[in-house]
Write a protein that holds these residues in place. Structure first.
Motif, PDB file in Angstrom:
ATOM      1  N   UNK A  35       7.560   7.602   7.672  1.00  0.00           N
ATOM      2  CA  UNK A  35       6.976   7.880   9.085  1.00  0.00           C
ATOM      3  C   UNK A  35       5.709   6.429   8.251  1.00  0.00           C
ATOM      4  N   UNK A  36       4.820   6.248   7.047  1.00  0.00           N
ATOM      5  CA  UNK A  36       3.879   5.618   6.210  1.00  0.00           C
ATOM      6  C   UNK A  36       4.430   4.184   6.519  1.00  0.00           C
ATOM      7  N   UNK A  37       5.872   4.318   5.723  1.00  0.00           N
ATOM      8  CA  UNK A  37       6.022   2.665   5.203  1.00  0.00           C
ATOM      9  C   UNK A  37       6.374   2.376   6.373  1.00  0.00           C
ATOM     10  N   UNK A  38       7.021   2.915   7.814  1.00  0.00           N
ATOM     11  CA  UNK A  38       7.110   2.386   9.156  1.00  0.00           C
ATOM     12  C   UNK A  38       5.661   1.911   9.540  1.00  0.00           C
ATOM     13  N   UNK A  76      -4.939  -5.932  -1.496  1.00  0.00           N
ATOM     14  CA  UNK A  76      -3.790  -5.454  -0.202  1.00  0.00           C
ATOM     15  C   UNK A  76      -2.953  -4.572   0.208  1.00  0.00           C
ATOM     16  N   UNK A  77      -1.794  -4.371  -1.457  1.00  0.00           N
ATOM     17  CA  UNK A  77      -0.811  -3.207  -0.868  1.00  0.00           C
ATOM     18  C   UNK A  77      -1.612  -1.810  -1.068  1.00  0.00           C
ATOM     19  N   UNK A  78      -2.723  -1.601  -1.758  1.00  0.00           N
ATOM     20  CA  UNK A  78      -3.444   0.419  -1.980  1.00  0.00           C
ATOM     21  C   UNK A  78      -4.362  -0.298  -0.461  1.00  0.00           C
ATOM     22  N   UNK A  79      -4.734  -1.218   0.618  1.00  0.00           N
ATOM     23  CA  UNK A  79      -5.392  -1.260   1.643  1.00  0.00           C
ATOM     24  C   UNK A  79      -4.755  -0.691   2.646  1.00  0.00           C
ATOM     25  N   UNK A  80      -3.249  -1.268   2.453  1.00  0.00           N
ATOM     26  CA  UNK A  80      -2.483  -0.939   3.770  1.00  0.00           C
ATOM     27  C   UNK A  80      -2.327  -0.314   3.508  1.00  0.00           C
ATOM     28  N   UNK A  81      -1.407   0.315   2.662  1.00  0.00           N
ATOM     29  CA  UNK A  81      -1.013   1.705   1.914  1.00  0.00           C
ATOM     30  C   UNK A  81      -1.659   3.221   2.745  1.00  0.00           C
TER      31      UNK A  81
END
Length: 365
Positions: A35-38, A76-81
């Motif tokens: 769900x999180x990846x989506x 960017x990756x951590x923030x979005x995740x």
């Protein structure tokens, strides 16, 4: 290191970071990875990877040439995740081992044939609580040199493990170890120090023997702390817990790149396996809080003395990659603030709950 008519070529590098998805109130693992990846925005969805546990999430960077570029991609990756996790009702936490409990002990085997095969082959070990590491890839095009570099780095990786120790908790209590992840991973037959190998032929022969023995399911299960990547022309260093802060990850990546670059031109030291294993055990227990076993000499030394000696040795490579200031500042910060394990213990001693401690250390609160 390759050269060109304009001078030395910078070694490329990239990072894979694994995170836990935890209940913000209880710190129990939540199986919400799909769900999180989506929920990730499309550009960053391409930089997420399915992991062995549905309570885990992996974010990767592209190939980078500078620590500035790497830092931007990590943030960017951590923030979005983290935002996608929040929308799904979870907290994205950068910690090396499951701190409280894995409420759903199943793996992602139901939806992934490879994960199902791993679970069938390794049995109860594959159902241990989730663990999260930080893997650094450094460009090395020559396969034989990649094997040599892994051998030459055997005695240096315990110190990187100590610097990144970030998993003191298990079952809601302090284990007494700085990196419980490294202790828990010892249950897996092919996780640990890289063997003393000198060529791709010897590497392939060793892997074939381990597969034949049943210790290794197949050649995809080469999970040593260092290895030549199966997918990229890189050396992959896997000894570190996931780092609590992107700046810590940048420091780790800069150190790894300089170590790999230095090892490309340095003969392999003769270090007995027993000393390498003991040095990793020392790092897992103490982190940077006292003395560590120096695998090069077989003597215990203050952890920060080992850091000083390491930096002296790799400074030429740090200069080539313009990373001296980054590494100096990063090491000063860890010396001042502590490793992730030390930061967690300090906050817990101040009376913070485990969920709030983990959120504070991971920068999500």
């Amino acid at each position: 290191m390759s050269t060109s008519s304009t001078g030395p070529v910078v070694r490329t590098f990239g990072v894979e970071e694994e995170f836990l998805l935890l209940d913000p109130r209880t710190a129990v693992n939540l199986p919400l990875a799909a769900e999180v990846a989506g929920r990730l925005p499309p550009p960053l969805r391409d930089r997420s990877r399915p992991e062995f546990r549905p309570s885990m999430m992996e974010m990767v960077t592209d190939v980078c040439t500078s620590t500035e570029e790497l830092s931007q991609q990590l943030r960017a990756g951590r923030g979005a995740a983290a935002e996608a996790a929040r929308q799904a009702g979870a907290a994205l936490i950068a910690v090396g081992a499951t701190p409280v409990a894995e409420a759903d002990p199943q793996t992602a085997a139901a939806t992934d044939l490879r994960f199902r095969a791993i679970t069938d082959h390794y049995g109860p070990i594959a159902r241990d609580p989730a663990l999260c590491g930080c893997h650094v890839h450094v460009g090395v095009a020559d396969p034989d040199l990649a094997v040599e570099i892994c051998t030459r780095l055997r005695a240096d990786l315990p110190l990187l493990q100590a610097l990144t120790a970030n998993s003191p908790l298990s079952l809601g209590t302090d284990t007494g170890y700085a990196s419980w992840r490294c202790v828990q991973l010892r249950r897996w037959p092919t996780v640990g120090p890289w063997p003393h190998l000198r060529s791709t032929t010897e590497f392939e022969r060793t892997v074939a023997a381990l597969v034949a023995s049943g210790d290794m399911m197949d050649d995809s299960m080469v999970l040593w702390w260092a290895r030549p990547s199966r997918s990229f022309p890189t050396v992959e260093i896997r000894a570190a817990d996931v780092c609590p802060d992107p700046d810590d990850t940048v420091l780790l990546a800069a150190l790894v790149r300089a170590l790999v670059d230095t090892a490309a031109h340095t003969p392999a030291p003769a270090v007995p396996d027993v000393l390498v294993n003991a040095a990793h055990g020392s790092a897992a227990r103490y982190g940077m809080s006292g003395t560590l076993l120096d695998a090069h000499t077989g003597r215990a030394r203050p952890a920060w003395d080992l850091v000083g000696a390491l930096v002296d040795r790799i400074t030429p490579a740090l200069r080539r990659h313009h990373d001296v200031e980054t590494v100096t500042a990063g090491l000063h910060r860890i010396h001042r603030d502590g490793t992730g394990a030390e930061r967690q213990r300090r906050l817990l001693a101040e009376g913070l709950s485990i969920p709030r401690t983990l959120a504070r250390v991971s920068g999500t609160q």
